[in-house]
Design an enzyme around this catalytic site. Structure first.
Site, PDB file in Angstrom:
ATOM      1  N   ASN A  37      35.686  42.790  48.073  1.00 22.19           N
ATOM      2  CA  ASN A  37      36.741  42.418  47.127  1.00 22.19           C
ATOM      3  C   ASN A  37      36.436  41.151  46.318  1.00 22.19           C
ATOM      4  O   ASN A  37      36.968  40.972  45.225  1.00 22.19           O
ATOM      5  CB  ASN A  37      38.049  42.242  47.911  1.00 22.19           C
ATOM      6  CG  ASN A  37      39.104  41.533  47.109  1.00 22.19           C
ATOM      7  OD1 ASN A  37      39.806  42.141  46.303  1.00 22.19           O
ATOM      8  ND2 ASN A  37      39.244  40.212  47.319  1.00 22.19           N
ATOM      9  N   TYR A  44      31.842  41.347  33.054  1.00 22.46           N
ATOM     10  CA  TYR A  44      32.767  41.854  34.081  1.00 22.46           C
ATOM     11  C   TYR A  44      32.799  43.383  34.061  1.00 22.46           C
ATOM     12  O   TYR A  44      32.715  44.029  35.101  1.00 22.46           O
ATOM     13  CB  TYR A  44      34.159  41.265  33.812  1.00 22.46           C
ATOM     14  CG  TYR A  44      35.216  41.587  34.847  1.00 22.46           C
ATOM     15  CD1 TYR A  44      35.294  40.865  36.041  1.00 22.46           C
ATOM     16  CD2 TYR A  44      36.138  42.595  34.630  1.00 22.46           C
ATOM     17  CE1 TYR A  44      36.276  41.154  36.985  1.00 22.46           C
ATOM     18  CE2 TYR A  44      37.123  42.884  35.560  1.00 22.46           C
ATOM     19  CZ  TYR A  44      37.191  42.161  36.742  1.00 22.46           C
ATOM     20  OH  TYR A  44      38.171  42.457  37.673  1.00 22.46           O
ATOM     21  N   ALA A  82      30.513  45.400  32.920  1.00 31.00           N
ATOM     22  CA  ALA A  82      29.218  45.923  33.376  1.00 31.00           C
ATOM     23  C   ALA A  82      29.135  45.888  34.898  1.00 31.00           C
ATOM     24  O   ALA A  82      28.683  46.843  35.544  1.00 31.00           O
ATOM     25  CB  ALA A  82      28.079  45.101  32.774  1.00 31.00           C
ATOM     26  N   ILE A 139      46.799  43.156  37.629  1.00 30.36           N
ATOM     27  CA  ILE A 139      47.471  42.730  38.865  1.00 30.36           C
ATOM     28  C   ILE A 139      47.704  41.221  38.772  1.00 30.36           C
ATOM     29  O   ILE A 139      46.771  40.465  38.437  1.00 30.36           O
ATOM     30  CB  ILE A 139      46.604  43.042  40.113  1.00 30.36           C
ATOM     31  CG1 ILE A 139      46.126  44.510  40.121  1.00 30.36           C
ATOM     32  CG2 ILE A 139      47.361  42.714  41.393  1.00 30.36           C
ATOM     33  CD1 ILE A 139      47.191  45.571  40.179  1.00 30.36           C
TER      34      ILE A 139
END
Ligand SMILES: NC(=O)c1ccc[n+]([C@@H]2O[C@H](COP(=O)([O-])OP(=O)(O)OC[C@H]3O[C@@H](n4cnc5c(N)ncnc54)[C@H](O)[C@@H]3O)[C@@H](O)[C@H]2O)c1
Length: 272
Positions: A89, A179, A181, A212
């Site tokens: 994450n 980001y 890519a 989010i």
């Protein structure tokens, strides 16, 4: 409790989506390895896990450094003896003030004239260092952690790996070529590895959230940007970290026993 005694390692679990995922696993009985590059943030998450009556282990490491990742997995095995779930994450979303300013100007132009004639000039102004760092944290970090996890999971014949992608990896979001890519590559990586290791009982899937509301976006979202993000989301609001955590819990559970190499998109209808 769905994950009683399972061991889950969540990277970037010091805040935002990763923290919500770590707490959700702890609530369901898992022992959670809380990774982050920020040691102070790890302590906050660990304290909340303890408050829930759960058990956690803090592991400060930069996921873009393979040696630090190796040590983190060794520490996990030393403490808990195994690993059932990995959630890749950890992430960053860096851009320059100039790009942000030009992005805001583009949005203003769009809202007032309906057509954008300028560019945010993110790609032509990007430095080698910024490009490398974005790829290193997201893509290399996901690879390094997955490699270590598979050294445990493939031999055990079971395991769940969940990679955090983004709709940015599926649709072109102007102003974030690095980001996008990285996230697009994570999606391709997920699909390839999923088909490689499912025969060994290891499930690999990805989540590609829409907007989010987390600290990652706080400095990126000017009021205009936030307005546009919400208007692009048919649910009429940004999502919460808990709404992404619910998807991670599903993918890590036995309920997802026929879900392999998929990209699940909690986007509030923003990408369908
Ligand atoms: N917020 C959104 O709208 C959104 C949308 C789609 C995808 N995502 C993805 O979800 C993930 C989590 O994002 P978030 O919004 O919760 O961000 P966040 O900034 O709230 O949390 C990210 C965490 O990762 C940690 N981190 C950063 N670099 C690290 C590294 N090298 N090693 C270990 N930890 C590191 C940070 O310290 C932070 O605690 C990221 O991969 C992000 O790209 C977020």
């Amino acid at each position: 409790m769905k994950f009683k005694d399972k061991v889950a390692l969540v990277t970037g679990a010091g805040c935002g989506i990763g923290k919500a995922i770590a707490l959700a696993f702890a609530r369901e009985g898992a022992r959670v390895v809380v990774n982050d590059i920020d040691a102070g943030a790890i302590e906050t998450t660990l304290a909340e896990i303890v408050k829930l009556g759960g058990e956690g282990l803090g592991m400060a490491a930069d996921v873009s450094h393979s040696k630090e990742v190796k040590d983190m997995f060794a520490g996990t095995l030393k403490k808990f003896g195994t690993l059932d779930i990995l959630v890749n994450n950890a992430g960053i979303a860096r851009t320059t003030d100039e790009v942000l300013k030009r992005g805001d100007a583009c949005l203003q132009e769009l809202l007032t004239s309906g057509r954008v004639t300028t560019s945010v000039e993110a790609t032509r102004t990007m430095t080698d260092e910024a490009w490398d760092r974005m790829l290193a944290v997201h893509l290399y970090g996901t690879f390094y952690c997955t490699r270590e996890a598979l050294n445990i999971m493939e031999d055990r014949g079971k395991g769940k790996i969940i990679n955090m992608a983004s709709i940015a990896g599926m649709v072109g979001i102007p102003g974030s070529p690095d980001y996008s890519a990285a996230k697009g590559a994570i999606i391709a990586f997920t699909k390839s590895v999923a088909r490689e290791v499912i025969g060994r009982g290891v499930y690999v899937n990805a989540i590609a959230p829409g907007w989010i509301d987390t600290p990652l976006l706080t400095h990126q979202l000017t009021p205009t940007f936030r307005f546009v993000a919400v208007t692009q989301t048919p649910v009429g609001r940004m999502g919460t970290p808990e709404e992404v955590a619910a998807v991670a819990l599903f993918l890590a559970s036995e309920d997802a026993s026929f879900v392999v190499g998929q990209v699940i998109c909690p986007t509030g209808g923003g990408y369908v």
